[in-house]
Design an enzyme around this catalytic site. Structure first.
Site, mmCIF file in Angstrom:
data_model
loop_
_atom_site.group_PDB
_atom_site.id
_atom_site.type_symbol
_atom_site.label_atom_id
_atom_site.label_comp_id
_atom_site.label_asym_id
_atom_site.label_seq_id
_atom_site.Cartn_x
_atom_site.Cartn_y
_atom_site.Cartn_z
ATOM 1 N N TRP A 186 -15.489 -3.839 12.449
ATOM 2 C CA TRP A 186 -16.149 -2.883 11.557
ATOM 3 C C TRP A 186 -16.474 -3.594 10.257
ATOM 4 O O TRP A 186 -15.631 -4.306 9.708
ATOM 5 C CB TRP A 186 -15.263 -1.675 11.254
ATOM 6 C CG TRP A 186 -15.886 -0.801 10.192
ATOM 7 C CD1 TRP A 186 -16.884 0.106 10.363
ATOM 8 C CD2 TRP A 186 -15.572 -0.791 8.783
ATOM 9 N NE1 TRP A 186 -17.222 0.684 9.160
ATOM 10 C CE2 TRP A 186 -16.431 0.144 8.173
ATOM 11 C CE3 TRP A 186 -14.662 -1.489 7.990
ATOM 12 C CZ2 TRP A 186 -16.398 0.407 6.809
ATOM 13 C CZ3 TRP A 186 -14.632 -1.232 6.629
ATOM 14 C CH2 TRP A 186 -15.480 -0.291 6.048
ATOM 15 N N GLU A 228 -17.470 -0.781 15.887
ATOM 16 C CA GLU A 228 -17.298 0.536 15.272
ATOM 17 C C GLU A 228 -18.422 0.817 14.279
ATOM 18 O O GLU A 228 -18.732 -0.003 13.425
ATOM 19 C CB GLU A 228 -15.943 0.584 14.561
ATOM 20 C CG GLU A 228 -15.665 1.873 13.810
ATOM 21 C CD GLU A 228 -14.313 1.841 13.118
ATOM 22 O OE1 GLU A 228 -13.934 2.863 12.523
ATOM 23 O OE2 GLU A 228 -13.631 0.786 13.160
ATOM 24 N N LYS A 230 -20.414 3.526 11.377
ATOM 25 C CA LYS A 230 -20.047 4.427 10.288
ATOM 26 C C LYS A 230 -21.308 5.035 9.702
ATOM 27 O O LYS A 230 -22.339 4.358 9.606
ATOM 28 C CB LYS A 230 -19.260 3.698 9.199
ATOM 29 C CG LYS A 230 -18.567 4.637 8.215
ATOM 30 C CD LYS A 230 -17.582 3.897 7.337
ATOM 31 C CE LYS A 230 -16.791 4.858 6.468
ATOM 32 N NZ LYS A 230 -15.802 4.173 5.627
ATOM 33 N N ASP A 261 -14.945 6.354 15.658
ATOM 34 C CA ASP A 261 -13.977 6.870 14.698
ATOM 35 C C ASP A 261 -14.322 8.327 14.410
ATOM 36 O O ASP A 261 -15.482 8.666 14.157
ATOM 37 C CB ASP A 261 -14.027 6.034 13.412
ATOM 38 C CG ASP A 261 -12.970 6.440 12.391
ATOM 39 O OD1 ASP A 261 -13.002 7.600 11.937
ATOM 40 O OD2 ASP A 261 -12.133 5.603 12.042
ATOM 41 N N HIS A 264 -16.524 9.045 11.319
ATOM 42 C CA HIS A 264 -17.674 8.183 11.043
ATOM 43 C C HIS A 264 -19.011 8.754 11.507
ATOM 44 O O HIS A 264 -19.934 8.014 11.847
ATOM 45 C CB HIS A 264 -17.448 6.808 11.665
ATOM 46 C CG HIS A 264 -16.458 5.980 10.923
ATOM 47 N ND1 HIS A 264 -16.343 4.614 11.101
ATOM 48 C CD2 HIS A 264 -15.545 6.315 9.978
ATOM 49 C CE1 HIS A 264 -15.383 4.156 10.305
ATOM 50 N NE2 HIS A 264 -14.887 5.175 9.628
ATOM 51 N N HIS A 288 -10.858 5.700 17.248
ATOM 52 C CA HIS A 288 -9.995 5.712 16.083
ATOM 53 C C HIS A 288 -9.737 7.174 15.752
ATOM 54 O O HIS A 288 -10.668 7.907 15.389
ATOM 55 C CB HIS A 288 -10.633 4.991 14.897
ATOM 56 C CG HIS A 288 -10.248 3.550 14.819
ATOM 57 N ND1 HIS A 288 -10.616 2.731 13.770
ATOM 58 C CD2 HIS A 288 -9.489 2.775 15.640
ATOM 59 C CE1 HIS A 288 -10.125 1.517 13.961
ATOM 60 N NE2 HIS A 288 -9.445 1.524 15.097
ATOM 61 N N ASP A 296 -15.447 10.936 5.420
ATOM 62 C CA ASP A 296 -14.512 10.047 6.122
ATOM 63 C C ASP A 296 -13.304 9.749 5.238
ATOM 64 O O ASP A 296 -13.153 8.661 4.709
ATOM 65 C CB ASP A 296 -15.226 8.756 6.511
ATOM 66 C CG ASP A 296 -14.298 7.777 7.211
ATOM 67 O OD1 ASP A 296 -13.471 8.229 8.013
ATOM 68 O OD2 ASP A 296 -14.405 6.573 6.935
ATOM 69 N N ASP A 298 -10.033 9.964 6.058
ATOM 70 C CA ASP A 298 -8.860 9.423 6.741
ATOM 71 C C ASP A 298 -7.584 10.198 6.444
ATOM 72 O O ASP A 298 -6.528 9.615 6.212
ATOM 73 C CB ASP A 298 -8.679 7.939 6.398
ATOM 74 C CG ASP A 298 -9.793 7.078 6.961
ATOM 75 O OD1 ASP A 298 -9.890 6.993 8.193
ATOM 76 O OD2 ASP A 298 -10.566 6.507 6.180
ATOM 77 N N ASP A 328 -6.016 5.832 12.924
ATOM 78 C CA ASP A 328 -6.598 5.288 11.695
ATOM 79 C C ASP A 328 -6.612 6.362 10.613
ATOM 80 O O ASP A 328 -7.558 7.142 10.508
ATOM 81 C CB ASP A 328 -8.008 4.757 11.952
ATOM 82 C CG ASP A 328 -8.596 4.054 10.733
ATOM 83 O OD1 ASP A 328 -7.844 3.797 9.777
ATOM 84 O OD2 ASP A 328 -9.801 3.761 10.748
#
Length: 419
Positions: A186, A228, A230, A261, A264, A288, A296, A298, A328
């Protein structure tokens, strides 16, 4: 009633719906979940970063952050002791243990020996293996938020070399455990405001990846490269080079694995809806597991509706060996051990929930176009005593739901030596 007695009652209720809870627990316990190391130190790593740079951010100032390998390994050991199921460890390259070479070796020169202590540590914990990530952020060679797509050839070369070294390291990590190491790529590359040229950066990214993956010093049997995407990042609001379309097409045409993810994508997109489409065309799909709150961010993963849907797609499509699960998330505002355990248990809980649904019967009703009964059944199974199955799942692995107390005990123990 005891946990065992409650479970026996619940087992009978699930059996009335054609669900074997014993088989469900056996299945879920075998599914590997890759636990990310970076929740323990707010993603800073060991190679000199004092703050995060490159389109990502962690917030909060909760004390007792791990500041070196001994502290981080101690925290990981504590956290995984409260995580049920089969676990792997997921490392970023920035967690290299450089020892005497600290300050002399940059990321384009990393080699397996700097990660051998992690192999010994993971084997000592009895984990299933190690997954790996090149670290394309928080470094002096991230220029203008660009790495592999930079117009500066020297910058691109540095990061291509870093990627090649990481492939070699991943190969050795795979060999150490006798199974493939997922190496996830990524990059944060993108632009804060409207770019004048979107194509050239993406062509440079494509060519950089081609050069990186063409290296012959890694073993395809022990490395599973993933890519990955985003949708945007902090300071990269207008365009990311590695968009979803770019990464899916690159992975498909280069025969590598696409990683999705959960944070993302655009706010109205959900990863659960994408998994079945990906399984139509890819041998493997990587995830993820994260939790976006409006962006995003997390956040710590919770046992929420979207996580349940992700788990359903894995279980009901018999894709346990096709979907690679990595965690993640990172929260610096709360106790980090509790955050780690909460997120991992949420993933385990979602998988077990999905495995205790009458999936074949529900699919049969859909195929028969009996949508009324399908709707009714989907609502009825929500009220089955799943918590009793979960508690029994934990009990059989020597755990219970009282991990908060253990996290606080550990915090009190380490507090005198950490600020």
């Amino acid at each position: 009633m005891s946990i065992e007695e409650n479970y026996q009652k619940a087992k009978a209720e699930f059996a009335a719906f054609g669900v074997d809870t014993e088989e469900a627990m056996k299945k879920v316990k075998k599914i590997p979940i890759s636990v990310h190391c970076w929740q323990g130190d707010d993603v800073l790593g060991f190679d000199g970063a004092n703050s995060l740079e490159g389109g990502i951010q962690t917030t909060g100032n909760y004390p007792y952050r791990a500041t070196g390998k001994d502290q981080l390994m101690s925290d990981i050991k504590e956290a995984v002791s409260m995580m049920p199921g089969t676990k792997r460890l997921n490392l970023h390259a920035s967690y290299a243990i450089l020892g005497k070479d600290a300050g002399k070796v940059d990321r384009d020169q990393y080699k397996f020996e700097y990660f051998k202590p992690w192999v010994d540590f993971v084997k000592g914990l009895g984990l299933d293996g190690i997954d790996f990530n090149p670290t394309f952020f928080s470094h002096k060679n991230v220029k203008n938020n660009l790495t592999l797509s930079s117009p500066d050839e020297k910058i691109r070369h540095f990061w291509i070399e870093h990627g090649k070294r990481c492939l070699e390291i991943s190969s050795e990590l795979g060999k150490a455990f006798g199974k493939p190491c997922m190496m996830n790529i990524w990059i944060p590359d993108g632009y804060k405001d409207i770019p004048a040229d979107r194509l050239s950066p993406r062509l440079r990214y494509r060519d950089s990846l081609d050069e990186m993956l063409a290296d012959k010093d890694w073993d395809h049997n022990y490395v599973m490269p993933t890519l990955e995407s985003k949708v945007f990042g902090i300071g990269l609001e207008s365009m990311t080079v590695g968009s979803s379309e770019f990464c899916q097409n690159y992975a498909a045409t280069r025969h590598i694995t696409c990683l999705m993810d959960m944070g993302h994508y655009h706010p109205t997109e959900v990863v659960s809806d994408k998994i079945s489409s990906m399984l139509c065309f890819y041998d493997k799909v990587a995830l993820h597991i994260s939790r976006p709150v409006r962006w995003d961010s997390d956040h710590v993963v919770l046992f929420d509706d979207e996580l349940k849907e992700v788990a359903k797609e894995i279980i009901r499509n018999h894709a346990e060996d096709k979907v690679v699960i990595g965690l993640d998330y990172f929260d610096a505002s709360i106790n980090r051990i509790a955050a780690w355990v909460t997120g991992e248990r949420s993933m385990e809980k979602a998988l077990l929930y999905a495995a205790t649904l009458p999936n074949e019967e529900l699919a049969k009703l859909q195929n028969e176009a009996n949508f009324t009964k399908l709707l009714v059944m989907q609502e009825r199974v929500k009220m089955l005593p799943f918590s009793d199955v979960w508690n029994e799942y934990l009990r059989r692995q020597g755990m219970d739901e009282n991990y908060y107390e253990e996290a606080m005990r550990y915090e009190k123990e380490i507090a005198p030596s950490r600020k």
